[in-house]
Design an enzyme around this catalytic site. Structure first.
Site, PDB file in Angstrom:
ATOM      1  CD  GLU A 160      -4.919   2.404   2.727  1.00 27.48           C
ATOM      2  OE1 GLU A 160      -3.768   2.874   2.808  1.00 27.48           O
ATOM      3  OE2 GLU A 160      -5.222   1.287   3.166  1.00 27.48           O
ATOM      4  CG  ASP A 182      -2.245  -0.659   0.984  1.00 27.38           C
ATOM      5  OD1 ASP A 182      -3.175  -0.440   1.770  1.00 27.38           O
ATOM      6  OD2 ASP A 182      -2.342  -1.416  -0.001  1.00 27.38           O
ATOM      7  CG  ASP A 207      -1.995  -2.354   4.541  1.00 28.89           C
ATOM      8  OD1 ASP A 207      -2.245  -1.153   4.442  1.00 28.89           O
ATOM      9  OD2 ASP A 207      -1.016  -2.791   5.147  1.00 28.89           O
ATOM     10  CB  SER A 247      -3.256   4.993   5.435  1.00 25.25           C
ATOM     11  OG  SER A 247      -2.222   4.675   6.333  1.00 25.25           O
TER      12      SER A 247
END
Ligand code: XAI
Ligand code: MG
Length: 554
Positions: A444, A80, A122, A470
């Site tokens: 995010e 991410d 994630d 996030s």
């Protein structure tokens, strides 16, 4: 003992199937044992996954020690942090569905008897747990473990500090040399980034769910104890098969409630809401935002880990880890300790000997940071089906806030305005058309929240979006607004200058706009075309059930 894998290894008709195993060097003895899929997300593009080959090897050793036949299977995984701030982040949440589907496919196609799932970052953790819940076969999660915190000028730091340093650089609060030093210090090695970000949130919640062994969430990636944990996971999967303990016997409604209570105590990433909704859906466990709000209202928050405070996961581990947190919650009656877990024992049995070694990192249940949980759910006329905020990372002065809407139809437009200094104290930044369908992919918004924090605006500016945040985001960052703008949600009807009222303690978020005015605006609304209209992401957007359902594919 009758095994699933007998469908590919037993009988005259399966001579061809067996022959293909022999072609790989498997022996008849190995085919006579339970076949265990060791699903490894090892790759060279994710720091949390760069070492998973070693973890998977240790799992395989454990499976063999306990009389099974381990079979390595690959899984994909998005970093991410590398995907952040550009079109790449549109693919991150959707990749969770690909991971769940690919694990399901491999386990079903080859009739595997059980799985040891080796994720770390994630979306890979929830994707693999979703698959385990969907398949309902014996399964254990063994993650790669958290990265150590970096040290910058004597201070423990991690990725959130670096994202915020970018904002500080933009306003010349630090120099290029400062930024370069922090860039080189923030991520010292392998593992999932060292704060209570989404990866560590989900690895800790896998432990609280009972689908991972004690220590899974906090033993640092570089410690030998992580290799020992992996070997034990390989041994325990054989025990679960022997006892017939499948994933849904562990991921029960009560276990989901235990994970939610631990989520609130830890102050996890708001992405944990999306992922627990998705996991519950796959396990056939009813769960909605109202239930999450109920758990939050009555579960105390015991930890303020980065970005909510200075401590990192290694400090949580040294304080006793998730067993210590669960022991505090059990003392207060906030969890059900009778539930079976991947150790083959109950939560209570797993907690024998657990103790809180550092009340500065894990507040005792008698002295929490707050009597309510780390994540709050809000409803109002611009979020009729709800939205979420990491309350434990919001400055006190921002818990109740009103201000003029500053409206943007994408993250990119918003970040340009923030960096250009066009957002000022008191503003409420509204970013829409970033939901699962509208983005597509529900990006995010770490760059906007970090820019505000780095520019010193996190104590006076709020941010609302139908996208998400996030785990490294902090401030009055309110996400997952449902319904999203692209699905006709009122967030799409907010205009520049509308007064937005935020009341986190009372769970409210409203625009001072009448229903009649919203109706009139809807008649004039022109929705932007989605940024991606072909390929996997377009298919995901068309099939997504929306953030309120965990942003899963229908
Ligand atoms: C890059 C991060 C820290 O992994 C973020 O994406 C999160 O969700 O926590
Ligand atoms: Mg993330």
């Amino acid at each position: 003992m009758e095994l699933r894998s007998h469908a590919v290894t037993r009988g005259v008709e399966r001579a061809p199937n067996r022959s293909l195993f022999y072609a790989m060097g498997y022996t008849e003895e190995e085919l006579s044992r339970p076949l265990i899929g060791v699903v490894s997300a090892h790759s060279e593009i994710v720091p949390g996954h760069i070492h998973l080959d070693k973890i998977a090897d240790a799992v395989k050793a454990g499976v063999r020690m306990a009389g099974g036949t381990p079979i390595l299977i690959p899984a994909i995984g998005v970093c991410d942090g590398i995907a952040m701030g550009h079109i790449g982040m549109k693919y991150s949440l959707a990749s969770r569905e690909l991971i769940a589907d690919s694990v399901e496919t491999m386990a079903m196609a080859h009739c595997l008897d059980g799985l040891v799932l080796v994720p770390n970052c994630d979306k890979i953790v929830p994707g693999m747990i979703m698959a385990a819940a969907r398949l309902d076969i014996p399964a254990i999660v063994c993650s790669g473990g958290p990265m150590l915190a970096g040290v910058d000028n004597g201070e423990e730091i991690s990725l959130s500090k670096l994202f915020e340093a970018v904002g500080a650089r933009k306003v010349n609060a630090i120099t290029d040399a400062d930024l370069k030093r922090i860039e080189m210090d923030a991520c010292p090695g392998c593992g999932s980034c060292a704060g209570m970000y989404t990866a560590n949130s989900m690895n800790c919640l896998a432990e609280a769910l009972g689908i991972a062994l004690p220590g899974n969430g906090t033993i640092p990636a570089v410690m030998a104890a992580r290799i020992q944990l992996a070997k034990h996971a390989g041994m325990h999967i054989m025990d679960l098969i022997q006892k017939g303990i499948t994933a849904r016997q562990i991921i029960t409604p009560a276990a989901i409630k235990n994970a939610l209570a631990c989520d609130m105590a830890l102050g996890c990433s708001t992405n944990s809401v999306l992922h627990l909704l998705a996991i519950s859906r796959e396990a056939g466990v009813p769960l909605d935002l109202a239930t999450i709000a109920d758990v939050s209202a009555k579960t105390p928050n015991l930890c303020h880990l980065a970005p909510a405070g200075p401590a990192h996961i290694q400090d949580l581990h040294a304080a006793g880890g998730i067993p210590a947190v669960l022991a505090e919650l059990a003392k207060g009656g906030f969890i059900d300790p009778s539930l079976i877990t991947a150790t083959g024992k109950t939560v209570q049995e797993n907690l024998a000997g657990a103790s809180n070694k550092n009340p500065a990192v894990i507040r005792p249940i008698e002295n929490p940071y707050s009597t309510t949980g780390g994540i709050a759910v809000l409803w109002g006329n611009i979020a009729k089906e709800g939205c979420v905020v990491k309350r434990s990372a919001v400055a006190d002065e921002m818990l109740v806030h009103s201000g003029p809407a500053r409206v943007f139809d994408s993250e990119d437009e918003a970040i340009t305005a923030i960096y250009a200094g066009r957002i000022v104290s008191g503003d409420v930044v509204v970013i829409r058309y970033e939901g699962p369908k509208g983005g597509p992919g529900m990006r995010e918004m770490l760059n906007p929240t970090s820019a505000l924090a780095g520019m010193g605006l996190d104590r006076s500016v709020a941010l609302i979006t139908d996208g998400r945040f996030s785990g490294a985001s902090r401030g009055a960052s309110i996400g997952h607004v449902c319904p999203e703008a692209a699905a006709g949600g009122e967030i799409g009807l907010v205009v520049e200058g509308d007064t937005i009222l935020i009341d986190i303690p009372n769970g409210k978020i409203n625009a001072l706009v009448s229903d009649e005015e919203f109706t009139a605006r809807r008649g004039r609304q022109i929705m932007p075309a989605p940024a991606i209209t072909s390929g996997w992401l377009a298919r995901y957007a068309r099939g997504c059930a929306g953030a309120n359902a965990g942003a899963v594919m229908k």
